[in-house]
Design a protein around this motif. Structure first.
Motif: not given
Length: 306
Positions: A120, A129, A193
């Protein structure tokens, strides 16, 4: 490092005392009498009082608590009011099942969550993502018992690929481990992320790219290592959460772990069972988090323990 470790071990003692006291008081505040539950409604009042006296339940609460803690220091967590078996032995027999589930769920969640988080971050604002973020939110929001039933229905009943009851073979671990770790996948993915996005904007990352270093080496050798601190924190917390929260999974998949043992003890108001099980879970949770703190220095050499 050694002095920091000793200090953390010493800090565990008051935490355990507070937890044991809270559990002890809460169990005695719950309405009902465990002796009456054990002996049945037909038992005479004299028989009930004699059994309470034998078990020490007529002693003042401070005396009961002190006796419990004295036995804990000796490694004795008491005897179950209902089964008459040693709580220590019962926990030792059941703990491996719960520990294997929690460890397997944590490893599964960490590996899958970190890979999703890296993907992501590298492909920020892309369709990949957005899709993975939505799936991560869905994983976090799905109740574990509901996911367990769906997976049993699909993989066990419909396809017949995986067994759904007990932990006799390695295949028996697949469904419980995936079910237990799925919620943590979403949390670890989102944390990874966010941490990776912060690291990928640093100057040394741009410098590495300008020098022609391959992107994979930059991501996995430089960026990921420096983004691991919050990820390690989440993984450590999730292991403790999975260890204590495997009750539903153990119930659905008929696994004789300490989660089911704890629930049975609460329902029967079996004081030694509940107090001993919660204390063991609390010690495990605190020790795991201490080990995670010590891993910070390995993940980031800039961290020093003084």
């Amino acid at each position: 490092m050694l002095s920091y470790t000793i200090k953390r071990i010493v800090q565990i003692i008051p935490v355990m005392l507070v937890i044991s006291l809270l559990v002890f008081l809460m169990m005695h505040m719950i309405p009902g009498d465990p002796v009456k539950n054990m002996m049945g409604l037909e038992a005479s009042k004299e028989a009930v009082e004699a059994e309470r006296e034998r078990l020490g339940l007529n002693d003042p609460l401070p005396i009961q608590y002190m006796n419990f803690m004295k036995n804990v220091v000796k490694g004795d967590l008491g005897t179950s009011i209902f089964s008459k078996k040693s709580v220590t032995k019962e926990i030792l027999d059941r703990y491996p099942y719960t520990a294997k589930l929690a460890l397997g769920g944590t490893i599964f969640a960490a590996v899958v969550g970190v890979l999703i988080g890296i993907t992501c971050a590298v492909r920020r604002n892309s369709i990949t993502d957005s899709s993975l973020v939505v799936l991560s939110l869905a994983a976090v929001s799905t109740p574990s018992f509901f996911l367990a039933l769906i997976m049993m229905l699909f993989f066990s009943l419909n396809l017949g690929w995986l067994p759904s009851i007990g932990l006799k073979t390695p295949l028996h671990y697949v469904l419980p481990v995936i079910t237990l770790g799925m919620q943590s996948v979403g949390l670890i993915a989102r944390t990874t992320r966010s941490a990776m996005l912060d690291v990928l904007t640093q100057d040394y990352i741009r410098t590495s790219r300008s020098r022609g270093i391959p992107n994979n080496i930059i991501i996995y050798s430089h960026a990921l290592k420096n983004a691991m601190i919050p990820v390690l924190t989440v993984v450590g917390l999730r292991f403790g959460g999975l260890l204590a929260g495997s009750t539903l999974i153990e119930t659905v998949f008929s696994i004789p772990g300490i989660g089911r043992y704890l629930v049975d003890g609460v329902l029967k108001r079996d004081f030694p069972v509940v107090q001993g099980t919660v204390l063991v879970l609390a010690v495990t949770f605190v020790v795991v988090n201490m080990l995670v703190d010590l891993l910070y220095a390995a993940a980031d050499p800039r961290i020093k323990y003084e």
